[in-house]
Design a protein around this motif. Structure first.
Motif, PDB file in Angstrom:
ATOM      1  N   GLU A   1       6.967   9.307  33.441  1.00  0.00           N
ATOM      2  CA  GLU A   1       7.764   8.418  34.301  1.00  0.00           C
ATOM      3  C   GLU A   1       7.461   6.955  33.981  1.00  0.00           C
ATOM      4  OE1 GLU A   1      10.287   9.392  36.239  1.00  0.00           O
ATOM      5  OE2 GLU A   1       9.802  11.362  35.402  1.00  0.00           O
ATOM      6  N   LEU A   2       6.174   6.642  33.772  1.00  0.00           N
ATOM      7  CA  LEU A   2       5.795   5.262  33.430  1.00  0.00           C
ATOM      8  C   LEU A   2       6.354   4.883  32.062  1.00  0.00           C
ATOM      9  CD1 LEU A   2       2.066   5.088  34.659  1.00  0.00           C
ATOM     10  CD2 LEU A   2       4.103   4.194  35.809  1.00  0.00           C
ATOM     11  N   ALA A   3       6.327   5.835  31.128  1.00  0.00           N
ATOM     12  CA  ALA A   3       6.869   5.576  29.784  1.00  0.00           C
ATOM     13  C   ALA A   3       8.346   5.226  29.882  1.00  0.00           C
ATOM     14  CB  ALA A   3       6.659   6.797  28.896  1.00  0.00           C
ATOM     15  N   LYS A   4       9.073   5.956  30.742  1.00  0.00           N
ATOM     16  CA  LYS A   4      10.515   5.671  30.896  1.00  0.00           C
ATOM     17  C   LYS A   4      10.716   4.293  31.518  1.00  0.00           C
ATOM     18  CE  LYS A   4      11.599   9.708  32.828  1.00  0.00           C
ATOM     19  NZ  LYS A   4      12.394  10.768  33.474  1.00  0.00           N
ATOM     20  N   SER A   5       9.872   3.946  32.503  1.00  0.00           N
ATOM     21  CA  SER A   5      10.063   2.656  33.180  1.00  0.00           C
ATOM     22  C   SER A   5       9.779   1.482  32.232  1.00  0.00           C
ATOM     23  CB  SER A   5       9.200   2.563  34.444  1.00  0.00           C
ATOM     24  OG  SER A   5       7.837   2.518  34.104  1.00  0.00           O
ATOM     25  N   PHE A   6       8.967   1.681  31.197  1.00  0.00           N
ATOM     26  CA  PHE A   6       8.634   0.616  30.234  1.00  0.00           C
ATOM     27  C   PHE A   6       9.909   0.028  29.614  1.00  0.00           C
ATOM     28  CE2 PHE A   6       7.132  -1.396  26.404  1.00  0.00           C
ATOM     29  CZ  PHE A   6       5.811  -1.746  26.631  1.00  0.00           C
ATOM     30  N   GLY A   7      10.869   0.906  29.300  1.00  0.00           N
ATOM     31  CA  GLY A   7      12.156   0.409  28.801  1.00  0.00           C
ATOM     32  C   GLY A   7      12.238   0.180  27.298  1.00  0.00           C
ATOM     33  N   ALA A   8      11.298   0.749  26.516  1.00  0.00           N
ATOM     34  CA  ALA A   8      11.438   0.690  25.053  1.00  0.00           C
ATOM     35  C   ALA A   8      12.579   1.631  24.662  1.00  0.00           C
ATOM     36  CB  ALA A   8      10.137   1.126  24.379  1.00  0.00           C
ATOM     37  N   PRO A   9      13.261   1.381  23.544  1.00  0.00           N
ATOM     38  CA  PRO A   9      14.416   2.221  23.207  1.00  0.00           C
ATOM     39  C   PRO A   9      14.074   3.682  22.922  1.00  0.00           C
ATOM     40  CG  PRO A   9      13.950   0.637  21.451  1.00  0.00           C
ATOM     41  CD  PRO A   9      13.107   0.245  22.620  1.00  0.00           C
ATOM     42  N   VAL A  10      12.846   3.935  22.446  1.00  0.00           N
ATOM     43  CA  VAL A  10      12.483   5.301  22.063  1.00  0.00           C
ATOM     44  C   VAL A  10      11.140   5.703  22.683  1.00  0.00           C
ATOM     45  CG1 VAL A  10      11.903   6.816  20.105  1.00  0.00           C
ATOM     46  CG2 VAL A  10      13.710   5.121  19.853  1.00  0.00           C
ATOM     47  N   ILE A  11      11.063   6.943  23.152  1.00  0.00           N
ATOM     48  CA  ILE A  11       9.778   7.540  23.527  1.00  0.00           C
ATOM     49  C   ILE A  11       9.526   8.670  22.535  1.00  0.00           C
ATOM     50  CG2 ILE A  11       8.484   8.826  25.271  1.00  0.00           C
ATOM     51  CD1 ILE A  11      10.203   7.473  27.411  1.00  0.00           C
ATOM     52  N   LEU A  12       8.406   8.572  21.827  1.00  0.00           N
ATOM     53  CA  LEU A  12       8.077   9.573  20.815  1.00  0.00           C
ATOM     54  C   LEU A  12       6.919  10.421  21.307  1.00  0.00           C
ATOM     55  CD1 LEU A  12       8.550  10.576  17.870  1.00  0.00           C
ATOM     56  CD2 LEU A  12       6.859   8.897  17.144  1.00  0.00           C
ATOM     57  N   LYS A  13       7.159  11.716  21.393  1.00  0.00           N
ATOM     58  CA  LYS A  13       6.076  12.616  21.778  1.00  0.00           C
ATOM     59  C   LYS A  13       5.261  12.889  20.524  1.00  0.00           C
ATOM     60  CE  LYS A  13       5.113  16.896  24.102  1.00  0.00           C
ATOM     61  NZ  LYS A  13       5.569  18.254  24.356  1.00  0.00           N
ATOM     62  N   ALA A  14       3.995  12.454  20.529  1.00  0.00           N
ATOM     63  CA  ALA A  14       3.154  12.579  19.335  1.00  0.00           C
ATOM     64  C   ALA A  14       1.803  13.147  19.751  1.00  0.00           C
ATOM     65  CB  ALA A  14       2.976  11.213  18.677  1.00  0.00           C
ATOM     66  N   PRO A  15       1.221  14.037  18.955  1.00  0.00           N
ATOM     67  CA  PRO A  15      -0.064  14.638  19.331  1.00  0.00           C
ATOM     68  C   PRO A  15      -1.195  13.611  19.337  1.00  0.00           C
ATOM     69  CG  PRO A  15       0.583  15.304  17.115  1.00  0.00           C
ATOM     70  CD  PRO A  15       1.720  14.520  17.665  1.00  0.00           C
TER      71      PRO A  15
ATOM     72  N   ARG B   1       5.318  -2.776  37.957  1.00  0.00           N
ATOM     73  CA  ARG B   1       6.269  -2.644  39.067  1.00  0.00           C
ATOM     74  C   ARG B   1       6.309  -1.194  39.545  1.00  0.00           C
ATOM     75  NH1 ARG B   1      11.685  -1.259  40.152  1.00  0.00           N
ATOM     76  NH2 ARG B   1      12.921  -2.878  41.200  1.00  0.00           N
ATOM     77  N   ALA B   2       6.389  -0.263  38.582  1.00  0.00           N
ATOM     78  CA  ALA B   2       6.456   1.164  38.931  1.00  0.00           C
ATOM     79  C   ALA B   2       5.187   1.616  39.660  1.00  0.00           C
ATOM     80  CB  ALA B   2       6.660   1.996  37.665  1.00  0.00           C
ATOM     81  N   LEU B   3       4.050   0.973  39.362  1.00  0.00           N
ATOM     82  CA  LEU B   3       2.783   1.319  40.012  1.00  0.00           C
ATOM     83  C   LEU B   3       2.592   0.579  41.338  1.00  0.00           C
ATOM     84  CD1 LEU B   3       0.456   1.210  36.857  1.00  0.00           C
ATOM     85  CD2 LEU B   3       0.954   3.253  38.210  1.00  0.00           C
ATOM     86  N   GLY B   4       3.551  -0.271  41.685  1.00  0.00           N
ATOM     87  CA  GLY B   4       3.436  -1.049  42.926  1.00  0.00           C
ATOM     88  C   GLY B   4       2.466  -2.219  42.811  1.00  0.00           C
TER      89      GLY B   4
ATOM     90  N   ILE C   1       3.554   9.088  23.412  1.00  0.00           N
ATOM     91  CA  ILE C   1       3.058   9.791  24.582  1.00  0.00           C
ATOM     92  C   ILE C   1       2.778  11.229  24.185  1.00  0.00           C
ATOM     93  CG2 ILE C   1       5.406  10.407  25.348  1.00  0.00           C
ATOM     94  CD1 ILE C   1       4.566   9.726  28.156  1.00  0.00           C
ATOM     95  N   THR C   2       1.847  11.887  24.909  1.00  0.00           N
ATOM     96  CA  THR C   2       1.517  13.273  24.532  1.00  0.00           C
ATOM     97  C   THR C   2       2.265  14.291  25.363  1.00  0.00           C
ATOM     98  OG1 THR C   2      -0.357  13.054  25.998  1.00  0.00           O
ATOM     99  CG2 THR C   2      -0.797  12.929  23.642  1.00  0.00           C
ATOM    100  N   GLU C   3       2.795  13.871  26.507  1.00  0.00           N
ATOM    101  CA  GLU C   3       3.462  14.857  27.368  1.00  0.00           C
ATOM    102  C   GLU C   3       4.819  14.312  27.787  1.00  0.00           C
ATOM    103  OE1 GLU C   3       0.303  14.885  30.233  1.00  0.00           O
ATOM    104  OE2 GLU C   3       1.216  13.295  31.397  1.00  0.00           O
ATOM    105  N   ASP C   4       5.790  15.206  27.946  1.00  0.00           N
ATOM    106  CA  ASP C   4       7.091  14.704  28.383  1.00  0.00           C
ATOM    107  C   ASP C   4       7.387  15.166  29.801  1.00  0.00           C
ATOM    108  OD1 ASP C   4       7.498  17.308  27.781  1.00  0.00           O
ATOM    109  OD2 ASP C   4       8.892  16.964  26.136  1.00  0.00           O
ATOM    110  N   ASN C   5       6.336  15.125  30.628  1.00  0.00           N
ATOM    111  CA  ASN C   5       6.528  15.356  32.061  1.00  0.00           C
ATOM    112  C   ASN C   5       5.415  14.620  32.800  1.00  0.00           C
ATOM    113  OD1 ASN C   5       4.139  17.025  32.064  1.00  0.00           O
ATOM    114  ND2 ASN C   5       5.406  18.624  31.157  1.00  0.00           N
ATOM    115  N   GLY C   6       5.488  14.591  34.134  1.00  0.00           N
ATOM    116  CA  GLY C   6       4.423  13.994  34.930  1.00  0.00           C
ATOM    117  C   GLY C   6       4.488  12.477  35.019  1.00  0.00           C
ATOM    118  N   GLN C   7       3.437  11.893  35.644  1.00  0.00           N
ATOM    119  CA  GLN C   7       3.440  10.454  35.959  1.00  0.00           C
ATOM    120  C   GLN C   7       3.522   9.586  34.702  1.00  0.00           C
ATOM    121  OE1 GLN C   7      -0.176   8.578  37.102  1.00  0.00           O
ATOM    122  NE2 GLN C   7       0.835   6.917  38.224  1.00  0.00           N
ATOM    123  N   LEU C   8       2.779   9.991  33.663  1.00  0.00           N
ATOM    124  CA  LEU C   8       2.750   9.166  32.460  1.00  0.00           C
ATOM    125  C   LEU C   8       4.135   9.080  31.809  1.00  0.00           C
ATOM    126  CD1 LEU C   8       0.619   7.499  31.035  1.00  0.00           C
ATOM    127  CD2 LEU C   8       0.199   9.414  29.513  1.00  0.00           C
TER     128      LEU C   8
END
Ligand SMILES: [Zn+2]
Length: 346
Positions: free
Chosen positions: A166-180, A225-228, A157-164
């Motif tokens: 939140e969706l990244a967290k809901s995915f449930g992968a063990p790691v979120i990597l902030k990458a350019p 699910r997170a998007l309804g 993911i490129t940003e660690d705030n905002g809707q994206l």
């Protein structure tokens, strides 16, 4: 009650409550066989977000193809609100030849946004942008490591705030990597047309990995699910919080030779740890492979024959390092999910 309007992809119109596979013509191969990019559209009765899921942008990264196959057979797909567009094989040329690239050796994920008068890669990118990305609010692009490499399941993911985020967290992968963002990548072009894209990386090129597949299928459903887009009661959320990393680095081969690895994906390492050894074929000279900084191994090579400078281990700096336990709990969660009833998979 609100009812959705028909949804157009290619030259097909899918009615509300309908689902169908649409073949989008991308031209002819050298033997004059027509080439298509096929998309499966599930268009709900009720209006809602439009999401695409894509795989094999790199033709040898086949794990996402299986993730999409299982996703489309999930019973909850009959209860979608909004629209899901699934494209299991974006780079059909590379998929057929088990290659990351197109026949002209271009990388599709460096050819976006593409152009209808450009190279084969540029034309394919243009079609994918116009027909799929531009019609969607959100997308999930499924990748694996390159051939002879493996990745711990992770969201990039490129940003660690905002809707994206939140969706990244809901995915449930063990790691979120902030990458350019990379120049010419689908994610970058998607952002420019207002489509938010999560990138999932897991497993190895040209191989399946059951855990990576399950984390992927569950992750896509959890984002829906997170998007309804699917009823909350139909999809289990993960109780495990992903670990966020803002920095990662490669440990490279100090010499060419034969590699022995002492650590696996998901293992944590401390600064200065010897995590592998490169030796000559006689065992007369040995070179230690040393972790420069501590962190979590999120990727590594699978090929023990190495050249000097080859990337051997990909290590991410994370807040939480007890990932072995984390992965075990994720596997248990997935095994207990009725979605993974053996009969559903095979
Ligand atoms: Zn890839």
């Amino acid at each position: 009650m609100d009812k959705a309007k028909p949804f157009r992809v290619g030259n097909v119109s899918v009615r509300p409550g309908g689902r169908q596979t649409v073949n989008i013509q991308i031209g002819f191969m050298s033997n004059h066989l027509p080439m298509h990019m096929s998309a499966h559209v599930i268009h709900g009765q009720k209006p809602g977000p439009v999401m695409f899921v894509s795989a094999a942008v790199h033709g040898d990264e086949i794990i996402g193809v299986e993730i999409i196959r299982r996703l489309l057979s999930a019973p909850v797909m009959n209860r979608v609100r909004g629209t899901l567009i699934a494209v299991p094989i974006v780079n059909a040329y590379g998929f057929l030849s088990h290659s990351r690239y197109l026949p002209d050796r271009r990388d599709l994920n460096r050819a976006f946004p593409g152009s209808s008068s450009g190279s084969l890669a540029a034309q394919l990118a243009e079609t994918f942008m116009r027909e799929i990305v531009a019609r969607a609010d959100v997308g999930i692009d499924l990748h694996s490591a390159a051939v002879h490499r493996e990745n711990l399941p992770q969201i990039r993911i490129t940003e660690d705030n905002g809707q994206l985020f939140e969706l990244a967290k809901s995915f449930g992968a063990p790691v979120i990597l902030k990458a350019p963002l990379r120049e010419g990548s689908m994610r970058q072009s998607a952002l420019e047309v207002g489509t938010k894209v999560l990138l999932y990386e897991a497993g190895e090129g040209l191989r399946f990995d059951e855990v990576a597949i399950r984390v992927g299928v569950s992750g896509v459903l959890r984002v829906m699910r997170a998007l309804g887009m699917v009823p909350a009661s139909a999809v289990r959320q993960s109780k495990m919080l992903p670990s966020l990393s803002r920095n990662s680095y490669w440990v490279r081969a100090p010499e060419g030779g034969i590699l022995r690895m002492y650590k696996a994906c998901g293992d944590s390492v401390a600064e200065g740890d010897v995590i592998g050894m490169v030796s000559d074929p006689f065992g007369e000279t040995e070179f230690e492979v040393v972790a420069k900084y501590g962190g979590l191994i999120i990727g590594r090579t699978r090929l023990p024959v190495v050249n000097q400078g080859d990337g051997l281990f990909h290590i991410a700096q994370v807040q939480k390092l007890d990932m072995a336990d984390h992965m075990e709990r994720i596997e248990k969660e997935l095994a207990a999910d009725p979605l993974y009833d053996e009969d559903e998979i095979i």
